[in-house]
Every structure is written in structure tokens, then in C-alpha cells.
Design a protein around this motif. Structure first.
Motif, short mmCIF file in Angstrom:
data_model
loop_
_atom_site.label_atom_id
_atom_site.label_comp_id
_atom_site.label_asym_id
_atom_site.label_seq_id
_atom_site.Cartn_x
_atom_site.Cartn_y
_atom_site.Cartn_z
N GLU A 69 71.95 61.56 93.08
CA GLU A 69 71.03 61.19 94.17
C GLU A 69 69.97 60.23 93.67
OE1 GLU A 69 69.52 64.86 95.59
OE2 GLU A 69 71.33 65.38 96.74
N VAL A 70 69.42 60.51 92.49
CA VAL A 70 68.39 59.64 91.93
C VAL A 70 68.96 58.25 91.65
CG1 VAL A 70 66.90 59.26 89.92
CG2 VAL A 70 67.04 61.52 90.94
N MET A 71 70.15 58.19 91.09
CA MET A 71 70.75 56.91 90.74
C MET A 71 71.05 56.05 91.97
SD MET A 71 70.80 56.91 87.50
CE MET A 71 70.92 57.93 86.02
N ASN A 72 71.27 56.68 93.11
CA ASN A 72 71.59 55.95 94.33
C ASN A 72 70.35 55.45 95.07
OD1 ASN A 72 74.41 56.13 94.14
ND2 ASN A 72 74.42 58.18 95.05
N ARG A 73 69.17 55.81 94.58
CA ARG A 73 67.95 55.32 95.20
C ARG A 73 67.56 53.96 94.62
NH1 ARG A 73 64.58 61.00 94.57
NH2 ARG A 73 65.96 62.28 95.87
N GLN A 74 66.74 53.23 95.39
CA GLN A 74 66.25 51.95 94.89
C GLN A 74 65.40 52.20 93.65
OE1 GLN A 74 64.12 49.66 97.77
NE2 GLN A 74 63.90 47.88 96.46
N GLN A 75 65.65 51.46 92.59
CA GLN A 75 65.00 51.76 91.33
C GLN A 75 64.97 50.52 90.44
OE1 GLN A 75 67.92 54.16 88.81
NE2 GLN A 75 68.85 54.28 90.84
N TYR A 76 64.19 50.62 89.38
CA TYR A 76 64.14 49.53 88.41
C TYR A 76 65.36 49.57 87.50
CZ TYR A 76 63.03 46.99 84.16
OH TYR A 76 63.09 46.13 83.09
N LEU A 77 65.98 48.41 87.32
CA LEU A 77 67.01 48.21 86.32
C LEU A 77 66.78 46.84 85.68
CD1 LEU A 77 70.32 49.44 88.03
CD2 LEU A 77 69.14 50.51 86.11
N PRO A 78 67.01 46.72 84.39
CA PRO A 78 66.86 45.40 83.76
C PRO A 78 67.79 44.38 84.41
CG PRO A 78 67.06 47.14 82.10
CD PRO A 78 67.39 47.77 83.42
N LYS A 79 67.35 43.14 84.49
CA LYS A 79 68.17 42.08 85.04
C LYS A 79 69.34 41.78 84.11
CE LYS A 79 64.39 39.74 87.48
NZ LYS A 79 63.62 38.48 87.62
N ILE A 80 70.46 41.37 84.71
CA ILE A 80 71.61 40.97 83.90
C ILE A 80 71.21 39.75 83.08
CG2 ILE A 80 73.98 40.15 83.92
CD1 ILE A 80 73.66 43.05 84.78
N PRO A 81 71.34 39.81 81.77
CA PRO A 81 70.83 38.73 80.92
C PRO A 81 71.81 37.58 80.77
CG PRO A 81 71.73 40.46 79.56
CD PRO A 81 71.88 40.93 80.99
N ALA A 82 71.31 36.48 80.23
CA ALA A 82 72.18 35.39 79.83
C ALA A 82 73.03 35.85 78.65
CB ALA A 82 71.34 34.17 79.43
N GLN A 83 74.12 35.16 78.41
CA GLN A 83 75.04 35.58 77.35
C GLN A 83 74.36 35.66 76.00
OE1 GLN A 83 78.51 33.09 77.01
NE2 GLN A 83 79.52 34.44 75.54
N SER A 84 73.43 34.77 75.74
CA SER A 84 72.76 34.75 74.44
C SER A 84 71.81 35.92 74.25
CB SER A 84 71.98 33.43 74.28
OG SER A 84 71.00 33.31 75.31
N GLU A 85 71.47 36.65 75.35
CA GLU A 85 70.50 37.74 75.26
C GLU A 85 71.09 39.08 75.69
OE1 GLU A 85 67.23 36.45 77.64
OE2 GLU A 85 66.40 35.20 76.03
N VAL A 86 72.42 39.15 75.81
CA VAL A 86 73.03 40.38 76.31
C VAL A 86 72.76 41.56 75.38
CG1 VAL A 86 75.27 39.99 75.19
CG2 VAL A 86 75.15 41.32 77.31
#
Length: 237
Positions: free
Chosen positions: A175-192
Motif C-alpha cells: 500500500e505504501v509503495m503504491n502511494r505518491q512518493q519520492y524516488l530518485p530520478k532515472i540517471p544518465a548512463q554515466s551516473e547510473v
């Protein structure tokens, strides 16, 4: 008697969960309780392998899953079908299990206790020669107290009841995971590597670490400092 305190300290959204499970249990149930909860969390914090075609364009592979039947509590849970991730989890859970069983880890009242945390973090590059800085953005903590079960009837009742309670926590995690929440942005390949753990051959979880202690709960000042820093850096853009 066991007291299992299940906490989630969500950075940025400041969403906090605190739930308690109080029930008599045996030591060998510790590994299954921790594995069930942490694998359930990681299932939602893991992606397939990234395949970059060119900078800014990528595809994400699929994740297999498997059902795990517990031996000492009445519960079946789902985890990523990754032998490498299972091996990592088993290493940390076994270390915690051994620490909490240690005869020196006992109060005058005969209670053994400990806590184990699953922390997700980002790495932030800093100037050479310093190592990258780790900034936690989500922390889940389980705190446990144990005493010995005295009868077979009590053991069977505990097995069923503990399975129900841990099952409720698994549902709560979803339930918690399905709520709107902070997640890191998908990075560029050089910073994955600053966001994801790319060492696994079949999956790509967010960077995480697992720590445990059998003493007083650790300070949470780093979490508070991190949320303030994330807000400042977000506003700076």
C-alpha cells in the motif's frame, strides 16, 4: 515474548509508519520475519537491468519473481527471482540472527533484543580524493525482543498469529509503495552507479545497505540532515 517494531522513515515525503507486533516466538523465526519484510520491500525497489541505446534513451529488462514458503511461520511471500540478491540478504540476516542469539546479548530480565535496518541511498560525487557521499532517502527498521516459548500449544498459536501479523505488514508495504512518493530520478548512463546497484547480473535494485545492532537504537540525525539537504538541492534547480 517477542516485540517486533516495524518502522519506515520516508525521506522527503516525511511519511512515517510505526507498527508493533508483540508475541512469544522462537529464535529461528527471526530470519524468516526479517527476510519476508525486507525481500517484500526490495521487490518494490528493484528494476530490471538498464540497456542504454544512447544517452537519454534506454530500455529496462524484466524481473522474475518466486513464491517462498516459510518453515516456522504460516506465511508465503514473493521475492525477486535472483539468487545473487537472495545470497546478499541471507548474509545480512544470518549475521543479525547470530548477534541476537549471542548469550552476551541479554538483559538482567533474560530478554534478548536487537534491530536491523534496510536503508536506500544515493551517492553524491565529491572532489578528489574524497569518496562519494551517501545520502539516505528511505529507511526501514525492524526491532525485536525475544523470550523463550514454554509449550507446544503456545508455539503453534504463535506460528499462526505471527504469520498473520507479518502478512499484514507485507500488505502495508504494498500500500505504501503504491502511494505518491519520492524516488530518485532515472540517471544518465554515466551516473547510473550513483542511484542503482549494477553489480547484480539479472536485476538492478536501488542502492541499499543493511545494518544491525543489539544495543540502543542508533541516532536518526543523519536522516534529518539528509531531508533538509535534499529539499535545499531540489529548490536550487
Amino acid at each position: 515474548m517477542v516485540r517486533l517494531v516495524f518502522e519506515s522513515n520516508r525521506i522527503v515525503s516525511l511519511y512515517t509508519i510505526q507498527r508493533k507486533l508483540a508475541r512469544t516466538t522462537e529464535c529461528h523465526q527471526i530470519s524468516e520475519v526479517v527476510s519476508c519484510i525486507f525481500h517484500s520491500i526490495l521487490f518494490h525497489r528493484t528494476l530490471g537491468k538498464f540497456h542504454y541505446r544512447q544517452e537519454g534513451r534506454y530500455s529496462i529488462g524484466t524481473i522474475g519473481y518466486e513464491d517462498i514458503d516459510c518453515d516456522f511461520i504460516d506465511l508465503t511471500y514473493v521475492r525477486c527471482a535472483s539468487s545473487a540478491l537472495a545470497k546478499t540478504m541471507n548474509h545480512y540476516v544470518s549475521a543479525f540472527d547470530q548477534a541476537i542469539r549471542d548469550p552476551s546479548n541479554m538483559t538482567e530480565n533474560g530478554v534478548r533484543s536487537g534491530q536491523i535496518s534496510l536503508e536506500f541511498y544515493n551517492k553524491k560525487k565529491v572532489n578528489w580524493p574524497f569518496a562519494a557521499e551517501c545520502l539516505p532517502w528511505e529507511v526501514w527498521t525492524i526491532r525485536i525482543e525475544i523470550k523463550t516459548i514454554r509449550s507446544e500449544i503456545e508455539r503453534q498459536m504463535n506460528r499462526e498469529y505471527l504469520g498473520e501479523l507479518v502478512g499484514e505488514k507485507v500488505v502495508l508495504i504494498a500500500e505504501v509503495m503504491n502511494r505518491q512518493q519520492y524516488l530518485p530520478k532515472i540517471p544518465a548512463q554515466s551516473e547510473v552507479d550513483l542511484i542503482f546497484d549494477t553489480s547484480y547480473p539479472d536485476i538492478q535494485p536501488y542502492l541499499f545497505r543493511i545494518t544491525h545492532s543489539t544495543t540502543s537504537p542508533p541516532s536518526t540525525t543523519s536522516v534529518g540532515k539528509t531531508v533538509r539537504r535534499i529539499f535545499r538541492e531540489t529548490l536550487a534547480f
